[in-house]
Write a protein that holds these residues in place. Sequence first.
Motif, short mmCIF file in Angstrom:
data_model
loop_
_atom_site.label_atom_id
_atom_site.label_comp_id
_atom_site.label_asym_id
_atom_site.label_seq_id
_atom_site.Cartn_x
_atom_site.Cartn_y
_atom_site.Cartn_z
N LYS A 162 26.69 71.11 111.21
CA LYS A 162 25.57 70.18 111.28
C LYS A 162 24.97 70.00 109.90
CE LYS A 162 21.10 69.51 113.56
NZ LYS A 162 20.09 70.10 114.49
N LEU A 163 24.69 68.76 109.54
CA LEU A 163 24.11 68.49 108.22
C LEU A 163 22.67 69.00 108.15
CD1 LEU A 163 25.37 64.85 107.55
CD2 LEU A 163 26.06 66.91 106.33
N PRO A 164 22.27 69.47 106.99
CA PRO A 164 20.87 69.89 106.83
C PRO A 164 19.95 68.67 106.80
CG PRO A 164 22.00 69.96 104.73
CD PRO A 164 23.05 69.64 105.76
N PRO A 165 18.64 68.86 107.01
CA PRO A 165 17.69 67.73 106.89
C PRO A 165 17.76 67.13 105.49
CG PRO A 165 16.65 69.65 107.88
CD PRO A 165 17.97 70.12 107.38
N GLU A 166 17.62 65.81 105.42
CA GLU A 166 17.69 65.13 104.13
C GLU A 166 16.40 65.32 103.34
OE1 GLU A 166 20.76 61.47 105.14
OE2 GLU A 166 18.68 61.03 104.60
N ALA A 167 16.56 65.46 102.04
CA ALA A 167 15.40 65.49 101.14
C ALA A 167 14.89 64.06 100.97
CB ALA A 167 15.79 66.08 99.80
N GLY A 168 13.60 63.91 100.88
CA GLY A 168 13.02 62.58 100.71
C GLY A 168 13.15 62.08 99.28
N PRO A 169 12.80 60.81 99.06
CA PRO A 169 12.85 60.27 97.70
C PRO A 169 11.78 60.90 96.82
CG PRO A 169 11.82 58.70 99.18
CD PRO A 169 12.32 59.83 100.04
N SER A 170 11.98 60.79 95.51
CA SER A 170 10.98 61.31 94.56
C SER A 170 9.85 60.31 94.36
CB SER A 170 11.65 61.62 93.22
OG SER A 170 12.23 60.46 92.68
N GLY A 171 10.05 59.09 94.82
CA GLY A 171 9.03 58.06 94.69
C GLY A 171 9.60 56.73 95.12
N SER A 172 8.91 55.66 94.81
CA SER A 172 9.41 54.32 95.12
C SER A 172 8.92 53.36 94.04
CB SER A 172 8.94 53.86 96.49
OG SER A 172 7.52 53.70 96.50
N THR A 173 9.58 52.20 93.98
CA THR A 173 9.19 51.20 93.00
C THR A 173 9.51 49.83 93.56
OG1 THR A 173 9.46 50.49 90.69
CG2 THR A 173 11.44 51.24 91.83
N ARG A 174 8.76 48.83 93.12
CA ARG A 174 8.98 47.47 93.63
C ARG A 174 9.95 46.76 92.69
NH1 ARG A 174 6.97 45.26 97.84
NH2 ARG A 174 7.06 43.01 98.16
N LEU A 175 11.10 46.36 93.25
CA LEU A 175 12.15 45.71 92.48
C LEU A 175 12.65 44.49 93.23
CD1 LEU A 175 14.23 48.91 91.55
CD2 LEU A 175 12.59 47.71 90.08
N ALA A 176 12.72 43.36 92.55
CA ALA A 176 13.20 42.11 93.14
C ALA A 176 12.49 41.80 94.46
CB ALA A 176 14.72 42.18 93.35
N GLY A 177 11.19 42.11 94.52
CA GLY A 177 10.40 41.82 95.70
C GLY A 177 10.58 42.79 96.83
N ILE A 178 11.24 43.93 96.58
CA ILE A 178 11.52 44.92 97.63
C ILE A 178 10.94 46.27 97.20
CG2 ILE A 178 13.34 46.15 98.88
CD1 ILE A 178 15.18 43.74 98.26
N GLU A 179 10.34 46.98 98.14
CA GLU A 179 9.87 48.34 97.86
C GLU A 179 11.06 49.29 98.04
OE1 GLU A 179 6.92 50.77 96.41
OE2 GLU A 179 6.86 48.60 96.74
N VAL A 180 11.54 49.81 96.91
CA VAL A 180 12.80 50.57 96.90
C VAL A 180 12.52 52.06 96.69
CG1 VAL A 180 15.00 50.88 95.70
CG2 VAL A 180 14.05 48.58 95.98
N PRO A 181 13.00 52.93 97.60
CA PRO A 181 12.87 54.38 97.36
C PRO A 181 13.76 54.81 96.20
CG PRO A 181 14.22 53.98 99.29
CD PRO A 181 13.70 52.64 98.86
N VAL A 182 13.30 55.78 95.44
CA VAL A 182 14.03 56.26 94.27
C VAL A 182 14.37 57.73 94.48
CG1 VAL A 182 13.97 56.62 91.78
CG2 VAL A 182 12.80 54.63 92.78
N TYR A 183 15.67 58.03 94.35
CA TYR A 183 16.18 59.40 94.43
C TYR A 183 16.74 59.76 93.05
CZ TYR A 183 16.06 58.38 99.45
OH TYR A 183 15.67 58.02 100.72
N ARG A 184 16.52 60.97 92.62
CA ARG A 184 16.99 61.40 91.30
C ARG A 184 17.88 62.63 91.44
NH1 ARG A 184 14.44 58.94 87.04
NH2 ARG A 184 12.70 57.57 87.65
#
Length: 694
Positions: free
Chosen positions: A20-42
Motif C-alpha cells: 500500500k502506498l504511503p499518504p502523499e506529502a502536500g505541496p510546498s505552496g502554490s502560485t498563479r500561472l496562466a490564470g490557474i492556481e497551481v500547486p508547487v512541489y519541490r
Amino acid sequence: MSTAVPQEILDALTDVDMPKLPPEAGPSGSTRLAGIEVPVYRAGCVVVGSGAAGLRAAVEMKRRGDDVVIMSQSAWGGTSACSGSDKQTLHTANTADQGDNYRAMARAIRSGGAMDEDTAYAEAVGSSRMMASLQFLGLPLPQDPLGGTLRYQTDHDEVGRATSCGPRTSRLMVKVLAEEAIRLAVPFYNQTTAVKILTEGEGSGRRVVGILAMRAGDRTEENPLGIALFVSDVIVLAAGGPGELYRDSVYPNGCFGSLGLVLEAGVELVNLTESQFGIGTRREGFPWNLSGTYVQAIPHIYSVDAEGVEHHFLAQYYRSTQELASNVFRKGYQWPFHATRMLDFGSSLVDLAISRETTAGRRVFMDFNRNPLPVPGDLPFSLERLDEDVRLYLGKAGAGQNMPIDRLKHMNPLAIELYRRYKIDIAAEPLEFAVNNQHMNGGIMVDTWGRSNLAGCYAVGEAAGTHGVTRPGGAALNAGQVFGTRAAEHISASGRAKRAAAGEISAIAEAGITKLLAVLRSESPLAVKSIRSEVQARMSEKAGIICDQESVGQALMDARKLNADIRAEGIAYGRAAEAVRGVQWRHMALASEAVLTALDFFIRNGGGSRGARAICDAEGESLPHANAGPLEEYRFRRESEAHRREQIVVRLEGDEIRLSTRANRTLDENAKSFFERDWPAWLTGRIYDLGADE
C-alpha cells in the motif's frame, strides 16, 4: 519443477500483492500561472515511473542521502509489474559455465549490433551485483543445495545465463523494491502524469529545472485539469516504453512511455527502428508473451476462419511434422521475430505464418490438449521424432508426457496458474494469441551513467535506448537495475539532489502551461479516440514485422500530416481525464512520426532485415521458403554489416524531426585496470566525469 510443488507455493509465486502506498506529502505552496492556481512541489530529483528501474534509482538515491520523489501515472501498473512471459529473466553471469565471464557476457549482450560496447560491459559487470542485492531485498531466485543459482538458456543466449522465480519475476522485483522505497520513506505521487519537461538555457547549456504534471488529486475549480508544478534540477525518466504505439501489442493498457515528452524537450533519441515482436496474448484479455515452456510443451497451433472452420496452417510452411514441432518448441528460446530465422524453415517462419493468418482475418489458437497434427503425407507427431536439440532438452527436463498440457504441468505449472488468475483455463480450452509488439529496444540516448544530452535529465529502463538490435531474453530487466543504480550513483556524486530545489521558475512554468493548454481545445475536430485508432493501425499494419520502402514512406507522410493537423487544430477533450489522454496522444503521435522517420531513413539508405523487421524488396538477397515453395512476396534484404556499427539519432528541431548517425562507442577489451593507478579516480569522484555536466 513438477506437479509435486504444493499449491500454496504456486499461489504465492502467482498472486503477488503489492504494498500500500504511503499518504502523499502536500505541496510546498502554490502560485498563479496562466490564470490557474497551481500547486508547487519541490524535490532534489523527480523519478518519473514506478516500475523496477525507477524504483531502483529512487532507492539507491535515497540510500545515498538524496532528496528524491517518485511520480507515477499508475503505481504498479506498468510493464514490469503487470506484463512479461512465462519466464522473466535476470542475467546471472556468476559462474564460469562454458568459459563465461563479463567480457563474454558483454559480447553476447551487444552481439546484434547498434549497441555501445561500454554500455554492454557495464550491464554485464553490474549483473551479479543487481542479482545479489535483489536477493538481499527478498527476491526468491532459485538455488541448488550448495547455493549456486539455477540457470537456463533464453533468447540470444547460448551460455544459459538466465534465472527466474516464475512468471511473476519482474512483479516480484517491483514488490521488493517498492517495499524498500516505502521503508526508506521515498515520497510517491500517484495518478500523476508528466506532461512537460521544463528547461532553461540554450544549446549545450540547456538544463532541466522542473516538470509539469497533471494530477487527479490537484483538480479544483481554480485548476480543473489538475496541473501541478514539480521544481527539480534533476529528473530520471523511467516511464517504460511506448506500448500504446501499436494496436497489436502485449503491453498493459495505458503504457505511453516518454518518447514524445522528451522530443518536445530537445532530448535526443536513438535506435527507434529497433523493437521486439513475438507471439503473445493480446491486451484485450490478459497480455502475456508465449515464450518459454508455453511453446516448449509443443501444443497444437491452428487458425479458425469466419465460418468456424479450423486450418492446420503451419503444415503449409514446414516440410515434415518433425520440422514443424521442433520449430514451435524453439519459439521458447528464439521467441522474438528475427528475419533471418524465416530462412531454412527456421522458427520465425512460425511468426510469419501466424501474422498472415491474422491479416487474412482468421483467429489463431494454441491447444494444449492436442499434439501438433501431422503435415499431410508425413508421419504423426512423436516425441521420438524431434530434432536432436529439442529431444535432448525435453529429455533432460523429464518432459516425456503424452500431451502438451501434461508436459507443461511438469515443466512449469505456474504457466497454467497465471492464466487461471485471469479466468482463462488453458488446461481446458485453447488459447487465442497473435504476433504482437512487445518491447522498444531504442529510446533516449544515454551515456554509461544514464545521462541524456539534456543536463540534469537521466533515463533508465525501457525509456533508455541502450539495447541495440537484439538482446538476450530478460536482459532488459538487468539493464534497468544496472542503470537505475548507475544513474543514482552519478546524481549522488554530483550533489545536485541533496536537498529540494529552491529555484524560482514561475516564468518558465507559465510559458510551459500556456503551450500545454494550446494543444487542448474543446472545439477541435480531432478526438483522442480517432488519433489512437489512426496511429495504432498505421504502426501495426505498416511498421510491424514485415515492411517495405513504399508502405513505410506513405505511413510517414500520413504521420506527418496527423501531427500538422494536431498543431493546427489541437486535440478535443471533455472531462479532465480526457485532457490527460489528449496530451499523451499528442506525444504518441509525435513518437510515431519519429519511429517512422527513422525507419524510412534506414530503409532508404539500404537498411536490411534484422531483429525487429524483415525489409521486403523484390531485389532482396534472402528468400524464405515454405512447404509449397518460395515465398517470393517476402523476399527481403540482407542486413548491412556497416549498419551494425552505427546508430540512428533522432531529435526534434522546431516542428521537424532531424536525423543523424553516430558510431557505436567502443571498448578496448585489452585495457586492464591497475589498483594503485586507478584508485584515486574512484576516491576523488573522477570516474563520474562530472565536468561534462557543467
